[in-house]
Design a protein around this motif. Sequence first.
Motif, PDB file in Angstrom:
ATOM      1  N   ALA A 140      27.460  30.962  33.505  1.00  0.00           N
ATOM      2  CA  ALA A 140      27.345  32.417  34.503  1.00  0.00           C
ATOM      3  C   ALA A 140      27.233  32.753  35.807  1.00  0.00           C
ATOM      4  O   ALA A 140      27.146  33.172  36.443  1.00  0.00           O
TER       5      ALA A 140
ATOM      6  N   TYR B  86      28.212  31.084  38.520  1.00  0.00           N
ATOM      7  CA  TYR B  86      29.373  31.758  38.907  1.00  0.00           C
ATOM      8  C   TYR B  86      29.501  32.961  39.559  1.00  0.00           C
ATOM      9  O   TYR B  86      30.293  34.067  40.163  1.00  0.00           O
ATOM     10  N   VAL B  87      28.324  33.645  39.064  1.00  0.00           N
ATOM     11  CA  VAL B  87      28.209  35.395  39.617  1.00  0.00           C
ATOM     12  C   VAL B  87      28.094  34.982  41.108  1.00  0.00           C
ATOM     13  O   VAL B  87      28.205  35.596  42.100  1.00  0.00           O
TER      14      VAL B  87
ATOM     15  N   LEU C 121      31.787  33.603  42.920  1.00  0.00           N
ATOM     16  CA  LEU C 121      32.938  34.606  42.743  1.00  0.00           C
ATOM     17  C   LEU C 121      31.927  35.089  44.399  1.00  0.00           C
ATOM     18  O   LEU C 121      33.189  35.251  44.586  1.00  0.00           O
TER      19      LEU C 121
ATOM     20  N   PHE D 186      40.372  41.405  44.175  1.00  0.00           N
ATOM     21  CA  PHE D 186      40.272  40.867  42.998  1.00  0.00           C
ATOM     22  C   PHE D 186      41.463  40.463  41.858  1.00  0.00           C
ATOM     23  O   PHE D 186      40.914  39.131  41.588  1.00  0.00           O
TER      24      PHE D 186
ATOM     25  N   LEU E 200      40.467  36.249  40.219  1.00  0.00           N
ATOM     26  CA  LEU E 200      40.355  35.978  38.806  1.00  0.00           C
ATOM     27  C   LEU E 200      41.658  35.105  38.382  1.00  0.00           C
ATOM     28  O   LEU E 200      40.939  33.990  37.991  1.00  0.00           O
TER      29      LEU E 200
ATOM     30  N   ALA F  18      39.252  32.063  39.928  1.00  0.00           N
ATOM     31  CA  ALA F  18      37.986  32.049  38.742  1.00  0.00           C
ATOM     32  C   ALA F  18      38.982  31.130  37.944  1.00  0.00           C
ATOM     33  O   ALA F  18      37.407  29.947  36.855  1.00  0.00           O
TER      34      ALA F  18
END
Lengths: 285, 228
Positions: A139, A142-143, A146, A175, A179, A182
């Motif tokens: 996580a 990925y922050v 992203l 966005f 998404l 991702a």
Amino acid sequence: MRGFSDHNPAVLTVYFFAVSGIAMFCMHPAVTLISLAGALLLCLLHGGFALKSSLFTLGLFVLLALLNPLFSHSGVTVLFVLNHNPVTLEALIYGVFASCSMLAVLCWFRSFSRLMTRDKLLYVCGRLSPKLALVLSMAMRYVALLGTQAKKITQAQKALGLYREDRLRDHLRVFSILLTWALENGIITADSMAARGYGIGKRTQFAIFRFRRGDVLLLSLSLLCTALTLAGLGALDHSFYPRFTVSVHSPAAVCSLISYGILVLLPVMTEAKEAIRWHCFLSKM
Amino acid sequence: MLMIRNRMLQNVLRWAIPFVLLPALVIAGAVIFGERRHLFISFAAAALSVLLFLAGIERKKTGTRRLVLTAIMTALCIAGRFIPLCKPVTAVIMLTAMYLGSEAGFLTGAMAALLSNFYFGQGPWTAFQMLAWGLIGWIAGAMAEPLKRSRALLLCTGLLAGVLYSMIMDVWTVLWYGEGFDLQLYLAKILASLPHLVLYAVSNFLFLFWLAKPFGEKLERIRIKYGV
């Protein structure tokens, strides 16, 4: 040289939970004051205070202290009467100590997050549960990822003439693209992990932290102090209502306060010990 | 279960935590901590339930793909908390839970709370936040089918989740400050945090309104395409 923050993260976690837990769950005025003093000292030792946040905290402190007399009217010493409700000295004292206690816990946690950087958190979590540590570390990655990808997509959209800063629709499209990317990327990552054997055997973990002699010492000292403090808490006697009284008379109570004092001062003592050692080394050279 | 590999010990602990450890902690807290017992008990209950949930997730064999997708959703939640005023966190947690299951929902909620508090400030409230967001995820996952079918129900649940989240966090603040649970103080706190409450509820509503369809389509597509 090992300062307090260089100790094993597991030891630091145990220490902070013990010290802030006692500060949070015990409302004895002496315990609260000891805890607040220790927390402020540690904050001062590790980087000091930022002016703006300190002012905010101070304001919160005063507000919380003054809030209680407005809601609680128990106590025998009436200071004045406000809207037919007595404002009592005892309620004010309770408010002050309650906000002292909250402030102390806040300071402890601020030091905690300053010392426990995210690699240390991962180490502690990984020891407890490898799967959670994996989710946590992915996580965190990925922050950042992203963010980078969002920038790339925005630039591509701009180059195509499809993106304007002031249109919400364009932001939402970026966005949406992000998404999709991702999720697909996540699947690729997962497949790659599976191909390299994730989930087949026991998950091992690399960690730079070792359990050294100082860690054992710190851990046993903090556990001992915590146990002594908890054992003596029952003997600590105080009341806020109807009259504010504090008395420390039994040996158990004194012992409890002293051990909590030692617990609170452990980081400062560690740092002081290291500073003295450093000084000795310097003068020898 | 966390750290313990022996299966029998695991089973013993799984029953021991809610039925033995929790009551024991409650009684010990009530005896030792006097007037702070409400606070101690609530804290112990929150922390242990988070641990229990996480231990259950650790035991289960989740697919690697689901795990990675959960991590991505957690990252989205954390990034979403940086948006000023309107926070899409609860909406993202609910959508994740609906399409990836209750466990993924709980994990996303709890981890988002834990990690994002590194930016927004850790504190004793982290445990409550983890529990609150985790439970929102868990519940949304449990009622995934009706939520997917009815948009009105989804939006209402979002509103309710915002209100409940704020009110639960207020309970904790009041417990921390006062002696015991003071209803008057609680009402005052709710009144004081009314702007937050409205903001939570409205942002949940708005983000679910905007995101539910595209998010759902994308997650559904991934589920069908790769068989997550």
